[in-house]
Write an enzyme that holds these catalytic residues in place. Structure first.
Site, PDB file in Angstrom:
ATOM      1  N   ASP A  41      46.809 116.415  10.662  1.00 41.64           N
ATOM      2  CA  ASP A  41      47.880 115.661  11.050  1.00 41.64           C
ATOM      3  C   ASP A  41      47.442 114.178  11.774  1.00 41.64           C
ATOM      4  O   ASP A  41      46.259 114.263  12.485  1.00 41.64           O
ATOM      5  CB  ASP A  41      48.889 116.254  11.905  1.00 41.64           C
ATOM      6  CG  ASP A  41      50.269 115.444  11.838  1.00 41.64           C
ATOM      7  OD1 ASP A  41      50.358 114.524  10.927  1.00 41.64           O
ATOM      8  OD2 ASP A  41      51.115 115.772  12.403  1.00 41.64           O
ATOM      9  N   HIS A  86      44.702 108.143   5.170  1.00 39.01           N
ATOM     10  CA  HIS A  86      44.566 109.153   4.104  1.00 39.01           C
ATOM     11  C   HIS A  86      43.342 109.258   3.577  1.00 39.01           C
ATOM     12  O   HIS A  86      42.780 110.434   3.239  1.00 39.01           O
ATOM     13  CB  HIS A  86      45.715 109.257   3.236  1.00 39.01           C
ATOM     14  CG  HIS A  86      47.264 109.320   3.655  1.00 39.01           C
ATOM     15  ND1 HIS A  86      47.580 110.160   4.575  1.00 39.01           N
ATOM     16  CD2 HIS A  86      48.390 108.832   3.252  1.00 39.01           C
ATOM     17  CE1 HIS A  86      48.865 110.102   4.827  1.00 39.01           C
ATOM     18  NE2 HIS A  86      49.231 109.383   4.219  1.00 39.01           N
ATOM     19  N   LEU A 110      31.755 129.595   1.594  1.00 39.88           N
ATOM     20  CA  LEU A 110      32.984 129.420   2.325  1.00 39.88           C
ATOM     21  C   LEU A 110      34.222 129.597   1.345  1.00 39.88           C
ATOM     22  O   LEU A 110      34.177 129.145   0.249  1.00 39.88           O
ATOM     23  CB  LEU A 110      33.065 128.046   2.901  1.00 39.88           C
ATOM     24  CG  LEU A 110      34.552 127.805   3.639  1.00 39.88           C
ATOM     25  CD1 LEU A 110      34.491 128.173   5.027  1.00 39.88           C
ATOM     26  CD2 LEU A 110      34.462 125.839   3.637  1.00 39.88           C
TER      27      LEU A 110
HETATM   28  C1  IPE Z   1      52.547 118.457   8.169  1.00 34.77           C
HETATM   29  O1  IPE Z   1      52.385 117.214   8.535  1.00 34.77           O
HETATM   30  C2  IPE Z   1      52.250 118.578   6.539  1.00 34.77           C
HETATM   31  C3  IPE Z   1      50.684 118.095   6.328  1.00 34.77           C
HETATM   32  C4  IPE Z   1      49.793 118.091   7.365  1.00 34.77           C
HETATM   33  C5  IPE Z   1      50.412 118.248   5.012  1.00 34.77           C
HETATM   34  P1  IPE Z   1      53.482 116.187   8.685  1.00 34.77           P
HETATM   35  O2  IPE Z   1      53.244 114.961   9.290  1.00 34.77           O
HETATM   36  O3  IPE Z   1      54.347 116.063   7.147  1.00 34.77           O
HETATM   37  O4  IPE Z   1      54.591 116.967   9.440  1.00 34.77           O
HETATM   38  P2  IPE Z   1      55.963 116.391  10.517  1.00 34.77           P
HETATM   39  O5  IPE Z   1      56.773 115.973   9.482  1.00 34.77           O
HETATM   40  O6  IPE Z   1      55.445 115.493  11.513  1.00 34.77           O
HETATM   41  O7  IPE Z   1      56.511 117.687  10.984  1.00 34.77           O
HETATM   42  C1  IPE Z   2      48.506 114.069   7.711  1.00 38.91           C
HETATM   43  O1  IPE Z   2      48.860 112.661   8.352  1.00 38.91           O
HETATM   44  C2  IPE Z   2      48.657 113.954   6.312  1.00 38.91           C
HETATM   45  C3  IPE Z   2      49.881 114.153   5.474  1.00 38.91           C
HETATM   46  C4  IPE Z   2      50.843 114.758   5.904  1.00 38.91           C
HETATM   47  C5  IPE Z   2      49.848 114.119   4.035  1.00 38.91           C
HETATM   48  P1  IPE Z   2      50.309 112.024   8.468  1.00 38.91           P
HETATM   49  O2  IPE Z   2      50.365 111.209   6.927  1.00 38.91           O
HETATM   50  O3  IPE Z   2      51.483 112.871   8.729  1.00 38.91           O
HETATM   51  O4  IPE Z   2      49.912 110.932   9.523  1.00 38.91           O
HETATM   52  P2  IPE Z   2      51.062 110.847  10.728  1.00 38.91           P
HETATM   53  O5  IPE Z   2      51.661 111.848  11.415  1.00 38.91           O
HETATM   54  O6  IPE Z   2      52.320 109.973  10.311  1.00 38.91           O
HETATM   55  O7  IPE Z   2      50.186 109.834  11.757  1.00 38.91           O
HETATM   56 MG    MG Z   3      52.240 113.452  10.263  1.00 42.25          MG
END
Ligand code: IPE
Ligand code: IPE
Ligand code: MG
Length: 235
Positions: A12, A29, A123
């Site tokens: 995240d 990303h 892995l």
């Molecule tokens: C969880 O992260 C999903 C992934 C890492 C793919 P999100 O960023 O989508 O989760 P929330 O919305 O903060 O709970």
């Molecule tokens: C995690 O990073 C990747 C996905 C959920 C696809 P985020 O896109 O959730 O990044 P933040 O949490 O908004 O910083």
């Molecule tokens: Mg996120």
């Protein structure tokens, strides 16, 4: 140091990391996907046998069309690169989640990735894409119900072990350690069945900046935990 056999990661913070650098979310990303390749190699070199990462949740469709499109484009190129990485690093790749909502070409490349890496012995790498734990459990129940209707399964034969065999993670042992990067402390619909006795580790470090040293810190912390599984520790 005890190395956890299975590490699950909620990667995240891509968006926030990019924003902090004055860059668009999609840059985060892209850098996050790059970092995943590095961490995969590091994890294997440390002796981790199973690595399961959350790439896209069943809820992530709620994001803007622009971001979803960019993510899908990234998964397309990531899946292709991963065929080579899996070959070079002897990784066996599995896909968790419901692929049917993805574009056909992405479904096909994911299937090719799984097929081309199925005999690898290094892995075990699980990628969760269009994955949601509730969705996985509902799909598992449907499959089990269908087997009951077809006379292949009796309701009283459904045990925890048997049920786990209907989940996307059939054949994969439960995670020992869950890491979530970037400060949030929630599961966001990730592996709710499988994480029943997993140790949780949360770090402020956003995913694109997460390094081998951060992984090592998580493992050190894991080693200081006292896993009990409901029992009492022998003195
Ligand atoms: C969880 O992260 C999903 C992934 C890492 C793919 P999100 O960023 O989508 O989760 P929330 O919305 O903060 O709970
Ligand atoms: C995690 O990073 C990747 C996905 C959920 C696809 P985020 O896109 O959730 O990044 P933040 O949490 O908004 O910083
Ligand atoms: Mg996120």
């Amino acid at each position: 140091m005890v190395i956890p056999q299975h590490v699950a990661i909620i990667l995240d913070g891509n968006g926030r990391w990019a924003k902090s650098k004055g860059m668009p979310r999609n840059y985060g990303h892209a850098r996050g996907a790059k970092n995943l390749e590095t961490i995969c190699r590091d994890a294997y070199n440390m002796g981790i046998k199973y690595l399961t990462v959350y790439l896209f949740s069943t809820e992530n469709w709620k994001r803007s069309k622009e971001e979803v499109d960019a993510l899908m484009k990234l998964f397309r190129s990531y899946t292709k690169t991963c065929v080579k990485t899996a070959r070079d690093n002897n990784m066996k790749v599995r896909v968790l989640g419901d692929p049917t909502a993805l574009d056909q070409d992405l479904q096909d490349s994911l299937a090719r990735l799984v097929e081309s890496s199925k005999d690898n012995t290094g892995l075990n790498f699980q990628i969760a894409i269009n994955y949601g734990s509730r969705d996985e459990i509902v799909r598992a129940i449907r499959k089990a119900a269908q087997d009951c209707m077809d006379g292949k399964l009796q309701p009283e034969e459904i045990t925890e072990e048997r049920f786990a065999g209907y989940l996307d993670t059939a054949e994969v042992p439960d995670p020992d350690l869950l890491i979530r990067t970037s400060g949030e402390q929630r599961l966001s619909n990730y592996l709710m069945w499988q994480l029943a006795y997993t140790e949780f580790y949360f770090t402020e470090v956003p995913w694109p900046a997460f390094t081998k040293d951060d992984l090592w810190q998580a493992i050190e912390k894991y080693n200081s935990r006292d896993r009990r599984y409901g029992g009492v520790k022998e003195e």
